[in-house]
Scaffold this motif. Structure first.
Motif, short mmCIF file in Angstrom:
data_model
loop_
_atom_site.label_atom_id
_atom_site.label_comp_id
_atom_site.label_asym_id
_atom_site.label_seq_id
_atom_site.Cartn_x
_atom_site.Cartn_y
_atom_site.Cartn_z
N VAL A 1 -35.70 52.77 56.00
CA VAL A 1 -35.24 53.47 57.20
C VAL A 1 -34.23 54.52 56.75
CG1 VAL A 1 -33.38 51.82 57.71
CG2 VAL A 1 -34.36 53.20 59.56
N SER A 2 -34.24 55.66 57.43
CA SER A 2 -33.29 56.73 57.09
C SER A 2 -32.71 57.32 58.36
CB SER A 2 -33.98 57.82 56.27
OG SER A 2 -35.06 58.38 56.99
N LEU A 3 -31.53 57.91 58.22
CA LEU A 3 -30.84 58.54 59.34
C LEU A 3 -31.39 59.95 59.53
CD1 LEU A 3 -28.45 58.48 61.41
CD2 LEU A 3 -27.06 59.48 59.59
N VAL A 4 -31.79 60.26 60.74
CA VAL A 4 -32.23 61.61 61.09
C VAL A 4 -31.03 62.41 61.56
CG1 VAL A 4 -33.72 62.99 62.61
CG2 VAL A 4 -34.56 60.83 61.67
N GLU A 5 -30.26 61.83 62.48
CA GLU A 5 -29.04 62.48 62.98
C GLU A 5 -28.19 61.46 63.72
OE1 GLU A 5 -29.28 65.18 66.34
OE2 GLU A 5 -31.24 64.37 66.89
N LEU A 6 -26.95 61.84 63.96
CA LEU A 6 -26.05 61.06 64.79
C LEU A 6 -25.74 61.93 66.00
CD1 LEU A 6 -24.31 58.48 65.13
CD2 LEU A 6 -22.45 59.75 64.06
N THR A 7 -26.05 61.43 67.20
CA THR A 7 -25.84 62.23 68.42
C THR A 7 -24.36 62.23 68.80
OG1 THR A 7 -26.18 60.37 69.92
CG2 THR A 7 -28.15 61.63 69.27
N GLN A 8 -24.00 63.13 69.70
CA GLN A 8 -22.61 63.24 70.16
C GLN A 8 -22.10 61.94 70.78
OE1 GLN A 8 -20.57 65.65 69.70
NE2 GLN A 8 -21.78 67.48 69.32
N ASP A 9 -23.01 61.18 71.42
CA ASP A 9 -22.58 59.94 72.06
C ASP A 9 -22.72 58.71 71.15
OD1 ASP A 9 -25.33 60.10 72.16
OD2 ASP A 9 -25.51 59.36 74.21
N GLY A 10 -22.86 58.93 69.83
CA GLY A 10 -22.84 57.83 68.88
C GLY A 10 -24.15 57.11 68.65
N ILE A 11 -25.25 57.71 69.05
CA ILE A 11 -26.56 57.09 68.81
C ILE A 11 -27.08 57.53 67.44
CG2 ILE A 11 -28.96 56.88 69.59
CD1 ILE A 11 -26.96 55.56 71.49
N ALA A 12 -27.36 56.55 66.58
CA ALA A 12 -27.93 56.84 65.27
C ALA A 12 -29.45 56.96 65.44
CB ALA A 12 -27.59 55.74 64.28
N ILE B 1 -19.80 49.93 61.81
CA ILE B 1 -19.38 51.32 61.98
C ILE B 1 -19.07 51.54 63.45
CG2 ILE B 1 -20.01 53.75 61.65
CD1 ILE B 1 -21.92 52.79 59.42
N PRO B 2 -17.80 51.50 63.83
CA PRO B 2 -17.41 51.55 65.25
C PRO B 2 -17.88 52.80 65.99
CG PRO B 2 -15.48 51.27 63.81
CD PRO B 2 -16.67 51.38 62.94
N GLU B 3 -18.08 53.91 65.29
CA GLU B 3 -18.52 55.14 65.95
C GLU B 3 -19.97 55.09 66.41
OE1 GLU B 3 -15.40 56.31 62.86
OE2 GLU B 3 -17.07 54.91 62.98
N VAL B 4 -20.74 54.10 65.91
CA VAL B 4 -22.15 53.97 66.29
C VAL B 4 -22.24 53.06 67.52
CG1 VAL B 4 -24.44 53.16 65.58
CG2 VAL B 4 -22.97 54.33 63.93
N SER B 5 -22.77 53.62 68.62
CA SER B 5 -22.89 52.85 69.86
C SER B 5 -24.29 52.25 70.05
CB SER B 5 -22.54 53.72 71.06
OG SER B 5 -23.40 54.84 71.13
N GLY B 6 -25.25 52.73 69.27
CA GLY B 6 -26.61 52.23 69.37
C GLY B 6 -27.52 52.99 68.43
N VAL B 7 -28.81 52.65 68.47
CA VAL B 7 -29.78 53.32 67.60
C VAL B 7 -31.00 53.73 68.43
CG1 VAL B 7 -29.08 52.08 65.52
CG2 VAL B 7 -30.92 51.16 66.93
#
Length: 196
Positions: A134-145, A175-181
């Motif tokens: 799995v890889s990260l595409v982007e992190l949205t402004q509202d913390g969605i990975a 990672i507290p800044e991540v609110s969901g995926v």
């Protein structure tokens, strides 16, 4: 003198001898990493003629040679070692760069770097057992990975469980800044899926 790479005295002597045999005035060594921060990262050591010096390179001046270090590669060269061990066949030069594929991160590192580090060091080794990643595409402004699965995870019937119970639980707890995926993988492609 700034040291970006730990070059042992044996390796320095070996490299200095190689440079001398080139018979080019001002010949040096250049160290760089191709595709740093990815699973395809390769640490490279090459001859560097005076006309090939990149003005963005950093210089590591050694007693017997000059080493140019690609600036972009420096974060990935942390804890790297170049050594030379003599043997009956002459010897072997070894380069160890444990952070080439993923630089070490800390609490002050950018969120994306911390996510990638967690994916690379904790999550992907488990997924690799099923041929997945799995890889990260982007992190949205509202913390969605926003994530993308590949290999055996693409099209796998258990990917929802992997996403929620494994990946999301790990990312949001560490990672507290991540609110969901959110998964953006095209799971209609199932030829490599671990579970169909």
């Amino acid at each position: 003198m700034t040291q970006y790479v730990n070059i042992t005295s044996e390796a320095e002597g070996y490299l200095a001898d190689l440079l001398e045999k080139q018979n080019v005035e001002g010949m040096a060594v250049r160290i760089f990493i191709t595709q740093p921060g990815t699973k395809y990262a390769e640490t490279c050591l090459a001859y560097c003629r005076p006309e090939e010096v990149n003005d963005k390179d950093e210089v590591q001046q050694m007693e017997k040679l000059k080493v140019y270090v690609e600036a972009m590669s420096i974060p990935y060269l942390d804890e790297s070692v170049i050594d030379f061990a003599k043997d009956r066949m002459g010897g072997q030069l070894t380069i160890k760069a444990p952070n080439a594929k993923m630089p070490r991160v800390n609490a002050d590192s950018p969120v994306e770097d911390r996510i990638n580090y967690l994916l690379y060091t904790e999550i992907n080794p488990g997924l690799a057992a099923h041929g997945g990643e799995v890889s990260l595409v982007e992190l949205t402004q509202d913390g969605i990975a926003v994530l993308k699965f590949g290999g055996g995870c693409q099209g796998c019937s258990a990917v929802d469980m992997t996403l929620k119970d494994g990946v999301e639980a790990s990312l949001t707890s560490k990672i507290p800044e991540v609110s969901g995926v959110r998964d953006v993988t095209d799971h209609t492609v199932t030829e490599n899926a671990y579970f169909k």
